[in-house]
Design an enzyme around this catalytic site. Structure first.
Site, PDB file in Angstrom:
ATOM      1  N   HIS A   1       0.842  -1.211   0.000  1.00  0.00           N
ATOM      2  CA  HIS A   1       0.000   0.000   0.000  1.00  0.00           C
ATOM      3  C   HIS A   1       0.871   1.254   0.000  1.00  0.00           C
ATOM      4  O   HIS A   1       0.683   2.149  -0.831  1.00  0.00           O
ATOM      5  CB  HIS A   1      -0.913  -0.032   1.240  1.00  0.00           C
ATOM      6  CG  HIS A   1      -1.781   1.176   1.428  1.00  0.00           C
ATOM      7  ND1 HIS A   1      -3.150   1.132   1.306  1.00  0.00           N
ATOM      8  CD2 HIS A   1      -1.477   2.469   1.747  1.00  0.00           C
ATOM      9  CE1 HIS A   1      -3.655   2.341   1.522  1.00  0.00           C
ATOM     10  NE2 HIS A   1      -2.657   3.168   1.803  1.00  0.00           N
ATOM     11  N   GLU A   2       1.823   1.320   0.915  1.00  0.00           N
ATOM     12  CA  GLU A   2       2.625   2.549   1.044  1.00  0.00           C
ATOM     13  C   GLU A   2       3.491   2.782  -0.190  1.00  0.00           C
ATOM     14  O   GLU A   2       3.579   3.904  -0.692  1.00  0.00           O
ATOM     15  CB  GLU A   2       3.466   2.514   2.319  1.00  0.00           C
ATOM     16  CG  GLU A   2       2.675   2.399   3.622  1.00  0.00           C
ATOM     17  CD  GLU A   2       1.556   3.414   3.796  1.00  0.00           C
ATOM     18  OE1 GLU A   2       1.570   4.452   3.115  1.00  0.00           O
ATOM     19  OE2 GLU A   2       0.644   3.158   4.608  1.00  0.00           O
TER      20      GLU A   2
ATOM     21  N   HIS B   1       1.575   4.282  -3.007  1.00  0.00           N
ATOM     22  CA  HIS B   1       1.381   5.739  -2.986  1.00  0.00           C
ATOM     23  C   HIS B   1       2.492   6.409  -3.807  1.00  0.00           C
ATOM     24  O   HIS B   1       2.250   7.423  -4.480  1.00  0.00           O
ATOM     25  CB  HIS B   1       1.396   6.280  -1.552  1.00  0.00           C
ATOM     26  CG  HIS B   1       0.068   6.179  -0.854  1.00  0.00           C
ATOM     27  ND1 HIS B   1      -1.093   6.683  -1.386  1.00  0.00           N
ATOM     28  CD2 HIS B   1      -0.287   5.629   0.336  1.00  0.00           C
ATOM     29  CE1 HIS B   1      -2.106   6.459  -0.549  1.00  0.00           C
ATOM     30  NE2 HIS B   1      -1.641   5.808   0.502  1.00  0.00           N
TER      31      HIS B   1
ATOM     32  N   GLU C   1      -6.301   6.378  -2.540  1.00  0.00           N
ATOM     33  CA  GLU C   1      -6.245   5.392  -1.445  1.00  0.00           C
ATOM     34  C   GLU C   1      -6.564   3.988  -1.944  1.00  0.00           C
ATOM     35  O   GLU C   1      -5.912   3.008  -1.556  1.00  0.00           O
ATOM     36  CB  GLU C   1      -7.249   5.777  -0.347  1.00  0.00           C
ATOM     37  CG  GLU C   1      -6.625   6.477   0.817  1.00  0.00           C
ATOM     38  CD  GLU C   1      -5.454   5.699   1.399  1.00  0.00           C
ATOM     39  OE1 GLU C   1      -5.636   4.535   1.805  1.00  0.00           O
ATOM     40  OE2 GLU C   1      -4.352   6.240   1.437  1.00  0.00           O
TER      41      GLU C   1
ATOM     42  N   HIS D   1      -9.652   7.387   2.989  1.00  0.00           N
ATOM     43  CA  HIS D   1      -9.686   5.981   3.410  1.00  0.00           C
ATOM     44  C   HIS D   1     -11.104   5.422   3.405  1.00  0.00           C
ATOM     45  O   HIS D   1     -11.278   4.216   3.554  1.00  0.00           O
ATOM     46  CB  HIS D   1      -9.058   5.822   4.798  1.00  0.00           C
ATOM     47  CG  HIS D   1      -7.622   6.235   4.844  1.00  0.00           C
ATOM     48  ND1 HIS D   1      -7.222   7.514   5.147  1.00  0.00           N
ATOM     49  CD2 HIS D   1      -6.489   5.528   4.599  1.00  0.00           C
ATOM     50  CE1 HIS D   1      -5.895   7.583   5.097  1.00  0.00           C
ATOM     51  NE2 HIS D   1      -5.428   6.400   4.765  1.00  0.00           N
TER      52      HIS D   1
HETATM   53  N1  ASN Z   1      -1.183   4.697   6.353  1.00  0.00           N
HETATM   54  C1  ASN Z   1      -1.861   5.852   5.844  1.00  0.00           C
HETATM   55  C2  ASN Z   1      -2.005   5.741   4.334  1.00  0.00           C
HETATM   56  O1  ASN Z   1      -1.106   5.313   3.657  1.00  0.00           O
HETATM   57  C3  ASN Z   1      -1.132   7.077   6.189  1.00  0.00           C
HETATM   58  C4  ASN Z   1      -1.888   8.263   5.817  1.00  0.00           C
HETATM   59  O2  ASN Z   1      -3.035   8.406   6.166  1.00  0.00           O
HETATM   60  N2  ASN Z   1      -1.268   9.131   5.071  1.00  0.00           N
HETATM   61  O3  ASN Z   1      -3.026   6.045   3.821  1.00  0.00           O
HETATM   62 ZN    ZN Z   2      -2.795   5.160   2.010  1.00  0.00          ZN
END
Ligand code: ASN
Ligand code: ZN
Ligand code: CA
Length: 329
Positions: free
Chosen positions: A142-143, A146, A166, A230
């Protein structure tokens, strides 16, 4: 030298005992792979690059949550699997598509219950209370994703685009979990199912029916864009599940799913990998920073035509799944 790549042995918190791409030679190994993905220990700091993990015998951690190396094993393994997934399945050479890996910093802050991408690197907290370190495979995917979004469509982090942003990370985090097929972290359509963030054993998010988390939406509506990304991610996560597995009830790897549609239709799935290829092409070819769910719907049809042809079952499935989340046509 660091390019003297070894296969070490990692004992991760979630992934169990795995072979780990490391560098170095007897007496002095570092947790760094051929692409330059490497892991560092922030040692509870909240800034700086941290200290690179080193080890004398190339056997890392003991698998317990209190093992400092074990959190790094999961994060480094996750970075490697994410790199390999993008490279072999989607033809993308890492976050920047230039063959370079990224740093993963672990042990961020005190009792930090999150993980994040900051434009340069991945960072993971140790969790608190019942919540385990946030180094689970789908979170790593996931990260890092981004970073891929930032370097492709550049989707904004608000409005419909925020939800698409997201969801893209949830889709590819899940994709990495399926690709890896680790026997200690069996793949599913749940997000963060190993970390126990809620304290009752439930996952953070559900892709078959996102509203099961109590906050995410199953269906698009004109008010969706006002939500936290989210939660506005819900409809596209739902689309990914429906297009992959189809609507209705199904048990996969021992997990029961029951995916409704928003328009009383029945959707037949085409398997997750084709859906991922279609979404990646949409993201990297047809979307921009301000894209909304309508643009996503137009984009997936174009991408499916490009990849599988007009009138293909793949094209039908991704369009029907968009209709089934009430995405504007
Ligand atoms: N873990 C969260 C995400 O990747 C961190 C955030 O809210 N930026 O969405
Ligand atoms: Zn995220
Ligand atoms: Ca998962």
């Amino acid at each position: 030298s660091w390019d003297d790549i070894k296969e070490g042995t990692g004992n991760g918190i979630f992934v169990g005992t795995v072979s780990l791409a490391t560098s170095g030679s007897s007496g002095s190994y570092t947790m760094r792979d051929t692409h330059g993905n490497y892991a560092t220990d922030l040692n509870q700091a909240t800034s700086g690059t941290g200290t690179t993990f080193t080890d004398a015998d190339d056997v890392w951690g003991n698998g317990s949550q209190s093992s400092r190396q074990s959190a790094a094993v999961d994060a480094h393994y996750g970075a490697g699997k994410t790199y390999d997934y993008y490279n072999t399945q989607l033809g993308r050479a890492g976050i920047w598509n230039n063959g370079t890996g990224a740093r993963s910093r672990v042990h961020y802050g005190q009792n930090y219950v999150n993980a994040f991408w900051d434009g340069t690197q991945m960072t993971y907290g140790d969790g608190a209370g019942n919540a385990a370190p946030l180094v689970e495979l789908d979170v790593a995917g996931h990260e890092m994703s981004h970073g891929v979004t930032e370097n492709t469509a550049g989707l904004a982090y608000s409005g419909d685009a925020g939800g698409l942003n997201e969801s893209t990370s949830d889709i590819f985090g899940t994709a990495v979990e399926w690709y890896t097929n680790n026997p200690s972290d069996v793949p599913d359509y749940l997000i963060g199912e190993e970390i126990n963030l809620n304290g009752n054993g439930t996952p953070l998010r559900y892709m078959d029916k996102p509203s099961k988390d109590g906050s995410s939406k199953d269906c698009w509506s004109s008010s969706l864009g006002g939500l936290d990304p989210h939660y506005s991610s819900g409809p596209l996560n739902h689309w990914y599940y429906l297009a992959s597995e189809g609507s209705g009830a199904k048990t996969i790897n021992g997990v029961s799913y029951n995916s409704p549609t928003c328009n009383a239709s029945t959707v037949t799935g085409i398997g997750h990998l084709k859906v991922e290829k279609i979404w990646y092409r949409t993201l990297s070819t047809y979307l921009t920073s301000s894209s909304n769910y309508a643009a996503a719907r137009t984009g997936v049809i174009k991408a499916a035509k490009d990849l599988y042809g007009a009138g293909s079952a793949e094209c039908t499935a991704v369009d029907k799944a968009m209709a089934a989340i009430s995405a504007p046509a």
